[in-house]
Design a protein around this motif. Structure first.
Motif, PDB file in Angstrom:
ATOM      1  N   VAL A  75      40.581  98.641 -43.018  1.00  0.00           N
ATOM      2  CA  VAL A  75      39.347  98.290 -42.326  1.00  0.00           C
ATOM      3  C   VAL A  75      39.369  96.780 -42.175  1.00  0.00           C
ATOM      4  CG1 VAL A  75      36.816  98.222 -42.487  1.00  0.00           C
ATOM      5  CG2 VAL A  75      38.063 100.231 -43.321  1.00  0.00           C
ATOM      6  N   ASP A  76      38.929  96.294 -41.037  1.00  0.00           N
ATOM      7  CA  ASP A  76      38.695  94.868 -40.856  1.00  0.00           C
ATOM      8  C   ASP A  76      37.176  94.699 -40.850  1.00  0.00           C
ATOM      9  OD1 ASP A  76      41.431  94.560 -40.491  1.00  0.00           O
ATOM     10  OD2 ASP A  76      41.285  94.685 -38.323  1.00  0.00           O
ATOM     11  N   ALA A  77      36.672  93.776 -41.646  1.00  0.00           N
ATOM     12  CA  ALA A  77      35.224  93.623 -41.739  1.00  0.00           C
ATOM     13  C   ALA A  77      34.839  92.169 -41.944  1.00  0.00           C
ATOM     14  CB  ALA A  77      34.677  94.467 -42.891  1.00  0.00           C
ATOM     15  N   SER A  78      33.779  91.796 -41.264  1.00  0.00           N
ATOM     16  CA  SER A  78      33.140  90.497 -41.475  1.00  0.00           C
ATOM     17  C   SER A  78      31.688  90.764 -41.836  1.00  0.00           C
ATOM     18  CB  SER A  78      33.186  89.643 -40.203  1.00  0.00           C
ATOM     19  OG  SER A  78      34.498  89.318 -39.868  1.00  0.00           O
ATOM     20  N   VAL A  79      31.206  90.075 -42.860  1.00  0.00           N
ATOM     21  CA  VAL A  79      29.798  90.189 -43.216  1.00  0.00           C
ATOM     22  C   VAL A  79      29.150  88.828 -42.945  1.00  0.00           C
ATOM     23  CG1 VAL A  79      30.123  89.661 -45.683  1.00  0.00           C
ATOM     24  CG2 VAL A  79      28.111  90.957 -44.928  1.00  0.00           C
ATOM     25  N   PHE A  80      27.996  88.877 -42.282  1.00  0.00           N
ATOM     26  CA  PHE A  80      27.269  87.659 -41.922  1.00  0.00           C
ATOM     27  C   PHE A  80      26.052  87.544 -42.826  1.00  0.00           C
ATOM     28  CE2 PHE A  80      29.649  89.037 -38.294  1.00  0.00           C
ATOM     29  CZ  PHE A  80      30.211  87.870 -37.815  1.00  0.00           C
ATOM     30  N   ILE A  81      25.978  86.404 -43.528  1.00  0.00           N
ATOM     31  CA  ILE A  81      24.926  86.183 -44.517  1.00  0.00           C
ATOM     32  C   ILE A  81      24.262  84.836 -44.233  1.00  0.00           C
ATOM     33  CG2 ILE A  81      24.387  86.023 -46.980  1.00  0.00           C
ATOM     34  CD1 ILE A  81      27.147  87.380 -47.501  1.00  0.00           C
ATOM     35  N   SER A 105      44.004  89.678 -52.626  1.00  0.00           N
ATOM     36  CA  SER A 105      43.543  90.607 -53.664  1.00  0.00           C
ATOM     37  C   SER A 105      42.467  91.548 -53.129  1.00  0.00           C
ATOM     38  CB  SER A 105      43.053  89.863 -54.913  1.00  0.00           C
ATOM     39  OG  SER A 105      41.869  89.179 -54.664  1.00  0.00           O
ATOM     40  N   THR A 106      41.624  91.063 -52.230  1.00  0.00           N
ATOM     41  CA  THR A 106      40.606  91.926 -51.628  1.00  0.00           C
ATOM     42  C   THR A 106      41.260  93.005 -50.783  1.00  0.00           C
ATOM     43  OG1 THR A 106      38.981  90.141 -51.665  1.00  0.00           O
ATOM     44  CG2 THR A 106      38.540  91.966 -50.161  1.00  0.00           C
ATOM     45  N   LYS A 107      42.286  92.642 -50.037  1.00  0.00           N
ATOM     46  CA  LYS A 107      43.012  93.628 -49.223  1.00  0.00           C
ATOM     47  C   LYS A 107      43.676  94.676 -50.122  1.00  0.00           C
ATOM     48  CE  LYS A 107      45.470  95.068 -45.558  1.00  0.00           C
ATOM     49  NZ  LYS A 107      45.401  94.923 -44.164  1.00  0.00           N
ATOM     50  N   LEU A 108      44.293  94.234 -51.188  1.00  0.00           N
ATOM     51  CA  LEU A 108      44.966  95.155 -52.107  1.00  0.00           C
ATOM     52  C   LEU A 108      43.970  96.098 -52.787  1.00  0.00           C
ATOM     53  CD1 LEU A 108      47.737  95.830 -53.355  1.00  0.00           C
ATOM     54  CD2 LEU A 108      47.203  94.199 -55.155  1.00  0.00           C
ATOM     55  N   ARG A 109      42.870  95.553 -53.236  1.00  0.00           N
ATOM     56  CA  ARG A 109      41.897  96.353 -53.990  1.00  0.00           C
ATOM     57  C   ARG A 109      41.073  97.277 -53.097  1.00  0.00           C
ATOM     58  NH1 ARG A 109      37.386  93.960 -58.185  1.00  0.00           N
ATOM     59  NH2 ARG A 109      36.764  95.971 -59.004  1.00  0.00           N
ATOM     60  N   TYR A 110      40.654  96.765 -51.920  1.00  0.00           N
ATOM     61  CA  TYR A 110      39.716  97.511 -51.084  1.00  0.00           C
ATOM     62  C   TYR A 110      40.307  97.999 -49.757  1.00  0.00           C
ATOM     63  CZ  TYR A 110      36.273  95.586 -54.321  1.00  0.00           C
ATOM     64  OH  TYR A 110      35.563  95.244 -55.444  1.00  0.00           O
ATOM     65  N   LEU A 111      41.588  97.708 -49.510  1.00  0.00           N
ATOM     66  CA  LEU A 111      42.235  98.077 -48.250  1.00  0.00           C
ATOM     67  C   LEU A 111      41.437  97.561 -47.053  1.00  0.00           C
ATOM     68  CD1 LEU A 111      43.359 101.716 -49.148  1.00  0.00           C
ATOM     69  CD2 LEU A 111      44.689  99.600 -49.299  1.00  0.00           C
ATOM     70  N   THR A 112      40.932  96.345 -47.213  1.00  0.00           N
ATOM     71  CA  THR A 112      40.072  95.737 -46.199  1.00  0.00           C
ATOM     72  C   THR A 112      40.451  94.277 -45.988  1.00  0.00           C
ATOM     73  OG1 THR A 112      38.229  97.190 -46.832  1.00  0.00           O
ATOM     74  CG2 THR A 112      37.666  95.205 -45.598  1.00  0.00           C
ATOM     75  N   ASP A 113      40.632  93.905 -44.712  1.00  0.00           N
ATOM     76  CA  ASP A 113      40.699  92.489 -44.362  1.00  0.00           C
ATOM     77  C   ASP A 113      39.250  92.045 -44.242  1.00  0.00           C
ATOM     78  OD1 ASP A 113      43.437  91.874 -44.222  1.00  0.00           O
ATOM     79  OD2 ASP A 113      43.599  92.843 -42.276  1.00  0.00           O
ATOM     80  N   PHE A 114      38.812  91.203 -45.179  1.00  0.00           N
ATOM     81  CA  PHE A 114      37.387  90.918 -45.339  1.00  0.00           C
ATOM     82  C   PHE A 114      37.096  89.439 -45.181  1.00  0.00           C
ATOM     83  CE2 PHE A 114      33.742  90.177 -48.320  1.00  0.00           C
ATOM     84  CZ  PHE A 114      32.791  90.846 -47.569  1.00  0.00           C
ATOM     85  N   PHE A 115      36.028  89.156 -44.436  1.00  0.00           N
ATOM     86  CA  PHE A 115      35.635  87.776 -44.171  1.00  0.00           C
ATOM     87  C   PHE A 115      34.129  87.632 -44.383  1.00  0.00           C
ATOM     88  CE2 PHE A 115      39.275  88.962 -41.699  1.00  0.00           C
ATOM     89  CZ  PHE A 115      40.157  87.922 -41.913  1.00  0.00           C
TER      90      PHE A 115
END
Length: 150
Positions: A75-81, A105-115
């Motif tokens: 999953v590719d995800a961006s969260v806006f805060i 580490s976030t990609k490895l743990r959650y299978l997510t490219d996260f921003f």
């Protein structure tokens, strides 16, 4: 080598949905795809943990999970805060968010490219709309999801 673009499950544009709606389109119809189920399960761990400490935010969700690809990668995800929301958080909660900026580490743990992005800067939303709104050829439009809280 250029990535292959699999057919999107969404028409071009931003689709405002709930997580249940996304799951109903991108996960449940593919119940035999074990990898898809695992990618979604791990992403939901990330999503649910972040949303529990940041109840007012917006998520942009994309990636091969939103395509017909068998065994999607991630999953590719961006969260806006908003800064005001970050400022109201405890130091422990802010520290947790900081750990998520370690993309490997976030990609490895959650299978997510996260921003994590600032909701106060409209240019960041525009940037991600451009990235998530087009296939890898940067020409062909595709759809992605927005989930809003608060």
């Amino acid at each position: 080598m250029r990535k292959i673009d699999f057919p999107s499950l969404y028409s071009p544009g931003i689709h405002e949905q709930t997580m249940q709606q996304v799951e109903g389109i991108a996960v449940k119809p593919f119940s035999a795809d074990i990898r898809r189920q695992e990618v979604w399960r791990r992403f939901r761990l990330l999503h649910d943990t972040v949303t529990a400490i940041v109840p007012r935010c917006e998520w942009y969700i994309n990636g091969s999970i939103l395509t017909t690809k068998v065994g999607p990668d991630d999953v590719d995800a961006s969260v806006f805060i908003r800064q005001s929301v970050l400022s109201a958080m405890s130091a422990k909660e802010r520290d947790y968010l900081k750990t998520l900026r370690d993309r490997d580490s976030t990609k490895l743990r959650y299978l997510t490219d996260f921003f994590i992005e600032s909701a106060d800067d409209p240019n960041r939303r525009m940037y991600w709309r451009g990235v998530f709104g087009f296939c890898h050829d940067s020409i062909t439009a595709k759809g992605f999801v927005s989930v809003q809280y608060g």
